[in-house]
Design a protein around this motif. Structure first.
Motif, PDB file in Angstrom:
ATOM      1  N   THR A   1     -52.332  62.062  50.602  1.00  0.00           N
ATOM      2  CA  THR A   1     -52.200  63.723  50.694  1.00  0.00           C
ATOM      3  C   THR A   1     -51.440  63.738  51.891  1.00  0.00           C
ATOM      4  OG1 THR A   1     -54.339  64.367  51.619  1.00  0.00           O
ATOM      5  CG2 THR A   1     -53.955  64.258  49.305  1.00  0.00           C
TER       6      THR A   1
ATOM      7  N   VAL B   1     -58.442  64.192  39.666  1.00  0.00           N
ATOM      8  CA  VAL B   1     -57.655  64.460  41.004  1.00  0.00           C
ATOM      9  C   VAL B   1     -57.430  66.029  40.848  1.00  0.00           C
ATOM     10  CG1 VAL B   1     -56.281  64.296  42.965  1.00  0.00           C
ATOM     11  CG2 VAL B   1     -57.249  62.402  41.656  1.00  0.00           C
TER      12      VAL B   1
ATOM     13  N   ALA C   1     -54.343  68.365  44.725  1.00  0.00           N
ATOM     14  CA  ALA C   1     -53.309  67.309  45.857  1.00  0.00           C
ATOM     15  C   ALA C   1     -51.952  67.700  45.843  1.00  0.00           C
ATOM     16  CB  ALA C   1     -53.678  65.825  45.186  1.00  0.00           C
TER      17      ALA C   1
ATOM     18  N   ASP D   1     -51.993  65.636  40.769  1.00  0.00           N
ATOM     19  CA  ASP D   1     -53.143  66.043  40.034  1.00  0.00           C
ATOM     20  C   ASP D   1     -53.297  65.312  38.741  1.00  0.00           C
ATOM     21  OD1 ASP D   1     -53.645  67.570  42.376  1.00  0.00           O
ATOM     22  OD2 ASP D   1     -53.353  69.392  41.360  1.00  0.00           O
TER      23      ASP D   1
ATOM     24  N   ALA E   1     -57.780  69.497  47.974  1.00  0.00           N
ATOM     25  CA  ALA E   1     -57.777  68.290  46.972  1.00  0.00           C
ATOM     26  C   ALA E   1     -59.197  67.849  46.959  1.00  0.00           C
ATOM     27  CB  ALA E   1     -56.979  67.012  47.791  1.00  0.00           C
TER      28      ALA E   1
END
Length: 148
Positions: A146, A48, A51, A56, A108
């Motif tokens: 998010t 990820v 975000a 992350d 993101a």
């Protein structure tokens, strides 16, 4: 005697074909593995970025049994099982002919790779339109929630 043997064989086959758990270890022909090494478990790597707020990173998620360094492994495995049980492919892309709202859900992005239910996974996620935002939200808590 032969009849008793046939009934016993049929009963045994029926009992062995019952697999009560979504992630029950199975051997050849999908029968429960009673002895020996269990089948490979579901294993996903989730990367990820963008975000924010400490969300992350790269996470490992294992299901059947639950494990890895994912922040919510049990909830994430439950969500994937829930989607699979209802006939949804958790990793399917947005259909090419989908009509999506033009909205921006933030920067993101995520990529999920690995194995789920015996098949390879390589899926990417973003929040660039309404369809992609909905697809992301449908995978929370596998992917982080998010605020954008």
């Amino acid at each position: 005697m032969l009849r008793r043997l046939a009934v016993t064989a049929a009963t045994s086959a029926a009992a062995l074909s019952f697999v009560p758990a979504a992630h029950a270890d199975t051997g050849p022909l999908g029968l429960p593995l009673l002895f020996g090494k269990p089948a490979a478990q579901d294993h996903l790597q989730i990367a990820v970025s963008g975000a924010g707020d400490g969300r992350d990173g790269t996470y490992e998620l294992e299901c059947g049994p639950v494990g890895g360094n994912h922040p919510q492994p049990g909830d994430a495995c439950d969500r994937l099982d829930q989607m699979s049980a209802s006939g949804q492919d958790p990793f399917a892309p947005v259909p090419a002919d989908a009509q999506c709202t033009m909205q921006y859900g933030g920067s993101a992005t995520a990529r999920i790779t690995g194995t789920w239910h015996g098949r390879p996974v390589d899926a990417t996620y973003k929040r660039t339109d309404g369809c992609e935002i909905s697809r992301w939200q449908g995978l929370v808590p596998v992917l982080p929630a998010t605020g954008a």
